[in-house]
Design an enzyme around this catalytic site. Structure first.
Site, mmCIF file in Angstrom:
data_model
loop_
_atom_site.group_PDB
_atom_site.id
_atom_site.type_symbol
_atom_site.label_atom_id
_atom_site.label_comp_id
_atom_site.label_asym_id
_atom_site.label_seq_id
_atom_site.Cartn_x
_atom_site.Cartn_y
_atom_site.Cartn_z
ATOM 1 N N LYS A 22 0.834 -1.218 0.000
ATOM 2 C CA LYS A 22 0.000 0.000 0.000
ATOM 3 C C LYS A 22 0.861 1.257 0.000
ATOM 4 O O LYS A 22 0.659 2.173 -0.788
ATOM 5 C CB LYS A 22 -0.920 -0.008 1.228
ATOM 6 C CG LYS A 22 -1.604 1.323 1.468
ATOM 7 C CD LYS A 22 -2.420 1.333 2.727
ATOM 8 C CE LYS A 22 -1.658 1.616 3.988
ATOM 9 N NZ LYS A 22 -1.366 3.025 4.259
ATOM 10 N N ASN A 23 1.827 1.304 0.892
ATOM 11 C CA ASN A 23 2.582 2.558 1.028
ATOM 12 C C ASN A 23 3.471 2.837 -0.178
ATOM 13 O O ASN A 23 3.756 3.992 -0.483
ATOM 14 C CB ASN A 23 3.415 2.541 2.317
ATOM 15 C CG ASN A 23 2.530 2.729 3.540
ATOM 16 O OD1 ASN A 23 1.362 3.100 3.412
ATOM 17 N ND2 ASN A 23 3.074 2.461 4.717
ATOM 18 N N ARG A 93 -4.576 10.762 3.642
ATOM 19 C CA ARG A 93 -3.475 11.648 4.016
ATOM 20 C C ARG A 93 -2.391 11.709 2.939
ATOM 21 O O ARG A 93 -1.822 12.767 2.652
ATOM 22 C CB ARG A 93 -2.888 11.052 5.303
ATOM 23 C CG ARG A 93 -2.314 12.003 6.248
ATOM 24 C CD ARG A 93 -1.587 11.251 7.330
ATOM 25 N NE ARG A 93 -0.230 11.725 7.364
ATOM 26 C CZ ARG A 93 0.130 12.886 7.841
ATOM 27 N NH1 ARG A 93 -0.761 13.680 8.375
ATOM 28 N NH2 ARG A 93 1.371 13.261 7.805
ATOM 29 N N CYS A 117 -3.577 12.996 12.994
ATOM 30 C CA CYS A 117 -3.895 11.599 12.733
ATOM 31 C C CYS A 117 -3.966 10.848 14.049
ATOM 32 O O CYS A 117 -3.498 11.318 15.074
ATOM 33 C CB CYS A 117 -2.845 11.001 11.813
ATOM 34 S SG CYS A 117 -3.292 9.371 11.303
ATOM 35 N N ARG A 122 1.380 14.584 12.923
ATOM 36 C CA ARG A 122 2.189 14.201 11.763
ATOM 37 C C ARG A 122 2.433 15.424 10.877
ATOM 38 O O ARG A 122 1.769 15.608 9.863
ATOM 39 C CB ARG A 122 1.493 13.061 11.001
ATOM 40 C CG ARG A 122 1.384 11.818 11.856
ATOM 41 C CD ARG A 122 0.595 10.732 11.187
ATOM 42 N NE ARG A 122 1.361 9.989 10.218
ATOM 43 C CZ ARG A 122 0.892 8.933 9.559
ATOM 44 N NH1 ARG A 122 -0.336 8.519 9.761
ATOM 45 N NH2 ARG A 122 1.646 8.290 8.693
ATOM 46 N N ASP A 305 4.946 0.237 11.838
ATOM 47 C CA ASP A 305 3.668 -0.315 11.365
ATOM 48 C C ASP A 305 3.469 -1.773 11.763
ATOM 49 O O ASP A 305 2.413 -2.352 11.489
ATOM 50 C CB ASP A 305 3.561 -0.174 9.834
ATOM 51 C CG ASP A 305 3.298 1.263 9.404
ATOM 52 O OD1 ASP A 305 3.087 2.117 10.279
ATOM 53 O OD2 ASP A 305 3.312 1.528 8.180
ATOM 54 N N ARG A 397 -8.519 0.060 5.220
ATOM 55 C CA ARG A 397 -7.650 1.027 4.528
ATOM 56 C C ARG A 397 -6.387 0.356 3.997
ATOM 57 O O ARG A 397 -5.780 0.835 3.041
ATOM 58 C CB ARG A 397 -7.241 2.144 5.498
ATOM 59 C CG ARG A 397 -8.352 3.145 5.783
ATOM 60 C CD ARG A 397 -7.874 4.202 6.738
ATOM 61 N NE ARG A 397 -6.513 4.595 6.365
ATOM 62 C CZ ARG A 397 -5.675 5.244 7.154
ATOM 63 N NH1 ARG A 397 -6.047 5.594 8.358
ATOM 64 N NH2 ARG A 397 -4.471 5.550 6.744
HETATM 65 C C1 UD1 Z 1 5.019 6.532 6.430
HETATM 66 C C2 UD1 Z 1 4.027 5.421 6.257
HETATM 67 C C3 UD1 Z 1 3.492 4.976 7.599
HETATM 68 C C4 UD1 Z 1 4.650 4.598 8.509
HETATM 69 C C5 UD1 Z 1 5.674 5.716 8.566
HETATM 70 C C6 UD1 Z 1 6.918 5.332 9.338
HETATM 71 C C7 UD1 Z 1 3.127 5.927 4.101
HETATM 72 C C8 UD1 Z 1 1.953 6.436 3.311
HETATM 73 N N1 UD1 Z 1 2.947 5.915 5.422
HETATM 74 O O1 UD1 Z 1 4.311 7.617 7.040
HETATM 75 O O2 UD1 Z 1 2.632 3.866 7.395
HETATM 76 O O3 UD1 Z 1 4.145 4.386 9.815
HETATM 77 O O4 UD1 Z 1 6.087 6.082 7.247
HETATM 78 O O5 UD1 Z 1 7.520 4.215 8.784
HETATM 79 O O6 UD1 Z 1 4.108 5.513 3.555
HETATM 80 N N2 UD1 Z 1 7.963 14.047 10.655
HETATM 81 C C9 UD1 Z 1 8.144 15.393 10.915
HETATM 82 N N3 UD1 Z 1 8.053 16.270 9.877
HETATM 83 C C10 UD1 Z 1 7.777 15.888 8.599
HETATM 84 C C11 UD1 Z 1 7.583 14.514 8.343
HETATM 85 C C12 UD1 Z 1 7.674 13.613 9.384
HETATM 86 O O7 UD1 Z 1 8.395 15.777 12.041
HETATM 87 O O8 UD1 Z 1 7.716 16.750 7.712
HETATM 88 C C13 UD1 Z 1 8.035 13.068 11.750
HETATM 89 C C14 UD1 Z 1 6.683 12.442 12.038
HETATM 90 O O9 UD1 Z 1 5.934 13.213 12.947
HETATM 91 C C15 UD1 Z 1 7.062 11.108 12.620
HETATM 92 C C16 UD1 Z 1 8.352 10.759 11.885
HETATM 93 O O10 UD1 Z 1 8.824 11.981 11.328
HETATM 94 O O11 UD1 Z 1 7.351 11.237 13.994
HETATM 95 C C17 UD1 Z 1 8.190 9.713 10.799
HETATM 96 O O12 UD1 Z 1 7.266 10.147 9.853
HETATM 97 P P1 UD1 Z 1 7.356 9.719 8.326
HETATM 98 O O13 UD1 Z 1 8.497 8.797 8.105
HETATM 99 O O14 UD1 Z 1 7.276 10.961 7.512
HETATM 100 O O15 UD1 Z 1 6.026 8.916 8.161
HETATM 101 P P2 UD1 Z 1 4.933 9.069 7.044
HETATM 102 O O16 UD1 Z 1 5.571 9.307 5.718
HETATM 103 O O17 UD1 Z 1 3.861 9.989 7.493
#
Ligand code: UD1
Length: 430
Positions: A22-23, A93, A117, A122, A305, A397
């Site tokens: 999915k991701n 999202r 979320c 996030r 995850d 989802r």
């Molecule tokens: C993706 C996955 C999600 C998984 C996560 C971590 C997708 C669609 N979703 O989510 O299933 O749980 O990776 O493996 O692929 N952060 C910031 N600023 C930013 C971006 C992130 O502070 O601009 C922080 C977030 O709050 C979090 C951490 O970085 O604490 C990791 O987030 P991130 O790796 O970006 O996760 P997602 O891409 O949202």
């Protein structure tokens, strides 16, 4: 409202086929709009997150053809809008990948900020910093992110945190930028590599994906391709945990065993047997699962995850386990529900302290989010008696035909919509 109802205590046996990730697919779909030719993506999971993003892509004018349940062809030539509103963002999202893709392709994008979320705050500040570094004017106003640039120009971008989303979004924006972009401290998850591979098959020049330094040399235009999504690491891991928790023996097919190594290693440490084949893993549960320490980390560390599903296994293992969540701050919402099933778990800060119990008792629980929902199903399959898991929209989802695949392994589980259907199921299975 739809819910799963199951009678626990059956050991899962047999074979299960894992779908596309999915991701990864969310990133691939966004990348697909960047070409003005047909991009065909195969092995898409038929889950609601994917279907919502496809709708968002149709809403901005791209031509979308569903070839079959798992294949879609997208042509970005007909796109007439660069605006993704809050209605779409609310549903999915990862629509924020359209920000990078639209900005990269057209030099402009207007996308609603994703809301908070269920697993913690996030932010997308790292995504936006990356776009700014490429020369875009990025303004957030009235809940919308507005990014524009006459010509994006490559730059060196250091991510404060190896964010999966920021890495993919910056990669999308940079593939058409002028000159060279380097993303340092990039995320290394398998889906980053998958998105880079598809972009390269569309004519992009992305090197180093899968390491913490990604180099992108901008090209003026991308072309069409046919690309197949990698198998889903988390769906596979979930079935591995379901096999372990029920003491079963399951062959999990269509996987990349390397992507599962940290999950396999943990299950082996807990006393299970994991046999790796070229594109499958077999998990044999143990009658005597033992405790373990788990800490979530960016890839190749233990995936956040998979944290709830592994915790469900550890709730049943002998001894005292510790699960530390280091990616998201609010990912233990399933603990109260597991405790209602007889687990003994205490959360302090970002760590769950789990005292293993011999068995769990079925009851009615609610899925607080996608992976937590899967963990409750695993617990229900291992528990004595009937478990009902509500709010399965979260589970749907990210898991395709979850109950059917589990039933194929012998689980006594059904998706029901009404109390009457639930009672009928209970009568049927006794
Ligand atoms: C993706 C996955 C999600 C998984 C996560 C971590 C997708 C669609 N979703 O989510 O299933 O749980 O990776 O493996 O692929 N952060 C910031 N600023 C930013 C971006 C992130 O502070 O601009 C922080 C977030 O709050 C979090 C951490 O970085 O604490 C990791 O987030 P991130 O790796 O970006 O996760 P997602 O891409 O949202």
């Amino acid at each position: 409202m739809e819910r799963y109802i199951m009678k626990g205590g059956v050991t899962l046996e047999g074979e299960v086929e894992i779908g596309g990730a999915k991701n990864a697919a969310l990133g691939l779909l966004a990348a697909a709009i960047m070409a003005d030719e047909d991009v065909t993506i195969e092995n898409l999971p038929d889950v609601s997150d994917i279907n919502q993003l496809i709708k968002a892509i149709e809403n901005i004018g791209a031509t979308v053809t569903r070839n079959d349940r798992h294949t879609v062809t997208i042509n970005g030539k007909t796109i007439y809008s660069h605006i993704v509103d809050y209605e779409q963002m609310k549903k999915i999202r990862a629509s924020y990948y359209l920000l990078g893709a639209l900005l990269g392709k057209f030099g402009k994008a207007e996308v609603a900020l994703p809301g908070g979320c269920d697993i913690g705050s996030r932010p997308i500040d790292l995504h936006l910093k990356g776009f700014s570094a490429l020369g875009a004017d990025v303004v957030t106003d009235h809940g919308m992110v507005n990014a524009k640039s006459d010509q994006l120009v490559g730059n060196n971008i250091f991510l404060d945190f190896a964010s999966v989303g920021a890495t993919i979004n910056i990669m999308l924006a940079a593939v058409n930028a002028e000159g060279k972009t380097i993303i340092e401290n990039a995320a290394k998850e398998p889906h980053i590599v998958d998105v880079a591979n598809m972009l390269n098959s569309m004519g992009a020049n992305v090197r180093g994906a899968g390491t913490d330094k990604i180099r992108i040399v901008g090209v003026p235009k991308l072309h069409g391709t046919v690309y197949s999504t990698i198998p889903d690491q988390i769906e596979a891991g979930t079935f591995m945990c379901a096999a372990a928790a029920t003491g079963g023996e399951v062959l999990i097919k269509n996987v990349i065993p390397k992507h599962l190594e940290c999950i396999s290693a943990k299950l082996v440490e807990m006393g299970c047997t994991v046999i790796e084949y070229d594109d499958a893993v077999k998990v044999k549960g143990s009658d005597n699962m033992t405790c373990a320490k788990v800490k979530t980390l960016p890839y190749p560390g233990f995936p956040t995850d998979m944290q709830p599903q592994m915790a469900a296994c550890l709730a049943l293992a002998n001894g005292n386990s510790m699960v530390t969540e280091s990616i998201f701050e609010n990912r233990f919402k399933y603990v109260d529900e597991l405790n209602r099933m007889g687990a003994m778990i205490k959360v302090e800060g970002n760590t769950a302290f789990i005292s293993g119990v011999g068995g769990l008792e079925g009851t009615q629980v609610s899925a607080p989010d996608l992976r937590a929902g899967a963990a409750l199903v695993i617990a229900g399959l291992a528990a004595n008696g009937f478990t009902e898991v509500d709010d399965i929209v979260y589970i749907q989802r990210g898991y395709e035909r979850f109950e059917e695949k589990l039933a194929g392994l012998g689980a006594i589980i059904e998706k029901v919509d009404t109390d009457k259907e639930g009672q009928r199921f209970k009568l049927k299975v006794g």
